[in-house]
Design a protein around this motif. Structure first.
Motif, mmCIF file in Angstrom:
data_model
loop_
_atom_site.group_PDB
_atom_site.id
_atom_site.type_symbol
_atom_site.label_atom_id
_atom_site.label_comp_id
_atom_site.label_asym_id
_atom_site.label_seq_id
_atom_site.Cartn_x
_atom_site.Cartn_y
_atom_site.Cartn_z
ATOM 1 N N ALA A 111 -5.887 68.212 -51.600
ATOM 2 C CA ALA A 111 -6.217 69.544 -51.072
ATOM 3 C C ALA A 111 -5.202 70.533 -51.589
ATOM 4 C CB ALA A 111 -6.230 69.540 -49.540
ATOM 5 N N VAL A 166 -10.625 69.871 -52.554
ATOM 6 C CA VAL A 166 -10.662 70.724 -51.371
ATOM 7 C C VAL A 166 -9.716 71.897 -51.606
ATOM 8 C CG1 VAL A 166 -10.054 70.909 -48.938
ATOM 9 C CG2 VAL A 166 -11.223 68.865 -49.772
ATOM 10 N N ALA A 201 -8.077 68.516 -44.119
ATOM 11 C CA ALA A 201 -9.051 68.207 -45.173
ATOM 12 C C ALA A 201 -8.454 67.240 -46.197
ATOM 13 C CB ALA A 201 -9.519 69.490 -45.842
ATOM 14 N N VAL A 233 -14.640 69.571 -44.563
ATOM 15 C CA VAL A 233 -13.967 70.868 -44.489
ATOM 16 C C VAL A 233 -14.450 71.719 -43.313
ATOM 17 C CG1 VAL A 233 -13.237 71.032 -46.886
ATOM 18 C CG2 VAL A 233 -15.549 71.730 -46.272
ATOM 19 N N ALA A 259 -12.766 70.290 -40.353
ATOM 20 C CA ALA A 259 -11.330 70.562 -40.466
ATOM 21 C C ALA A 259 -11.016 71.992 -40.053
ATOM 22 C CB ALA A 259 -10.859 70.305 -41.893
#
Length: 525
Positions: A331, A357, A470, A476, A479
């Motif tokens: 991420a 992400v 994430a 997502v 999250a």
């Protein structure tokens, strides 16, 4: 909530006024008489009143529709319990129809025209004028009556929704609405109960059971398949731990740090504090590894970064791109403290091309403002580049830069959902009534954020929390919902005097409360 249809009957699902109307219709079709539903509603409101206020003189203001019918039932129950009741009707009694007309006939007391002013001797005003479905501003005698109610000292109980509030948007139509101390609504809350300014004008909100079976929720929003599953894109929820707790990425005994993800935060060359807060939040919420990537010349600015966070420098774009190439970096957060500069545009596009992400905040959003300069890229350039999982976290000003055609729309829920569709990203529009929307239409409204979160750096912490969750594999959308709730809960638990640095430090106490081992996964606000 990746299988949102599993939550269609959640107590935290929000129904638009139109959906609530369909719920009433479905309940009646299942064999529950409309007069019974109205009797149950009025009796429940009366009970809520009697549990909060001692008997006195009540003015029950009834409207010309079903909300007014509820008012007749309320008046009857209050009078039977020793209250002195004055009932006033906006309109003519003979104009009432259906269930409202039937219940008006059961009222044995006087019916007076709606007054323009409320007497000082009234101990309670019951607003049964208009419910959540009102679509026009208050005017005439009703408007003057509401102004008098708001100017008075008597407490107010609103039936379903304070009159003047649009139940779908929370907006005060024409700028005028009843300011209630208690709002009693039926079956499920409406978006207007949790969006501002409606949430403030509702006072305490009590949701009561009036006999509508939960199974009617299956068919309220869009088409259902043979299994009864509902298109998740039609569902809206008030954010609650129950919506995402089962998918929370708690550490496991067989896991190691790479199982818990690697979050990268790209720091700016001047405002180092923002990126440090983002990285600290990502680490604190459970990211197995967290790296702050900054230009080589900026390394001294980051000297106070916590030792648990890796600090790496880069000399040029090629060096930065090389650092990001490692697929284990799961991420990437860009924007906090970065500065609105041309290099940031290209950096964001490169990060998005990796299809990791990505959480974009602050300057990573503002740099794409179309009017910033003739040479700058536009929001559409940003949106075209979003192909992987991405979260945009604008406040209202940044939202206006990215979505100028939507910004003037006062309906926060609708404009956030439309922004998610246009951008292809999860959009988290910040505020005391933060809205989180997915491109498929799913939406969650967060309601636990206290005013103390209006402090510099709080948004940077939220960005890190989203990225950190994430990075650990949490979808997502979930999250973003979990991070928004935890962000608010930490601030609420801390209380006055909050600064952004307190938020990551306060996370462990809240996480302990919701950890499966605590037995308190059902913790409520």
């Amino acid at each position: 909530m990746s299988h949102t249809q599993d939550f269609h009957d959640s107590e935290f699902r929000l129904l638009t006024p139109a959906e609530m109307g369909r719920a009433d219709t479905a309940a009646i079709a299942s064999g529950i008489a409309g007069t019974v539903l109205m009797e149950n509603a009025g009796a429940a409101v009366a009970q809520a009143i009697m549990s909060r206020w001692p008997p006195g003189r009540a003015l029950v203001a009834c409207g010309p529709g079903n909300n007014g019918g509820d008012g007749f039932v309320i008046a009857r129950h209050l009078a039977a319990s020793g209250w002195q009741v004055d009932l006033a009707l906006a309109g003519e009694r003979q104009a009432l129809r259906g269930d409202a007309a039937w219940h008006a006939q059961q009222w044995q007391g006087d019916v007076s025209p709606l007054p323009e002013t409320v007497l000082e001797s009234v101990d309670l005003v019951v607003d049964a004028l208009f419910g959540a479905g009102l679509a026009r501003p208050l005017e005439g005698v009703v408007a003057r009556f509401v102004e008098s109610v708001n100017a008075g000292t008597a407490p107010v109980c609103a039936v379903d929704m304070p009159s003047g509030i649009d139940g779908a948007t929370g907006q005060a139509l024409g700028g005028l609405a009843v300011r209630a101390d208690l709002t009693v609504t039926f079956f499920r809350k409406k978006p207007g109960h949790v969006l501002l300014p409606g949430r403030l004008l509702c006072g305490e909100v009590a949701v009561v059971d009036i006999g509508i079976p939960a199974h009617v929720l299956h068919g309220l929003s869009g088409a259902s398949d043979e299994a009864g599953s509902v298109d998740p894109g039609t569902l809206v929820f008030e954010n609650d731990i129950s919506l995402w707790h089962d998918g929370y990425p708690w550490p496991s005994m067989e896991g190691h740090k790479y199982h818990r993800g690697h979050t990268v935060v790209i720091g700016g060359a001047v405002m180092a504090g923002a990126a440090r807060l983002t990285a600290t939040a990502a680490a604190r919420i459970g990211s197995g590894l967290t790296t702050l990537l900054v230009s080589q010349g900026s390394l001294p600015l980051y000297a106070s970064t916590p030792a648990s966070i890796m600090l790496q420098g880069w000399q040029d774009d090629a060096g930065l791109h090389s650092q990001l190439r490692d697929p284990r970096k799961s991420a990437i957060a860009v924007g906090p403290g970065a500065g609105v500069q041309r290099w940031l545009e290209q950096l964001v596009l490169h990060v998005l091309s990796l299809r990791r992400v990505t959480v974009l905040d602050a300057d990573a959003l503002s740099v794409f403002e179309k009017t910033r300069s003739a040479a700058s890229l536009s929001p559409s350039d940003l949106f075209r580049a979003i192909e992987g999982p991405c979260v945009l976290t604008p406040h209202e000003g940044e939202f206006a830069r990215l979505f100028p055609s939507l910004a003037a729309n006062g309906d926060k829920l609708s404009k956030t959902r439309q922004a998610a569709r246009e951008s292809g990203a999860i959009v988290l529009l910040k505020g005391a009534d933060t809205v989180i929307a997915a491109p498929d239409g799913r939406a969650v409204i967060n309601t636990n954020a206290p005013p103390t979160l209006a402090t510099g750096g709080a948004g940077d912490v939220l960005t890190g929390m989203i990225a950190g969750l994430a990075a650990q594999g949490m979808p997502v959308f979930e999250a973003a919902c979990a991070a928004a709730w935890l962000h608010g809960e930490v601030a609420r638990a801390f209380g006055p005097g909050l600064i952004a640095d307190d938020l990551p430090a306060g996370l462990p106490a809240v996480l302990r409360l919701i950890h499966p081992a605590s037995g308190r996964q059902g913790m409520r606000r």
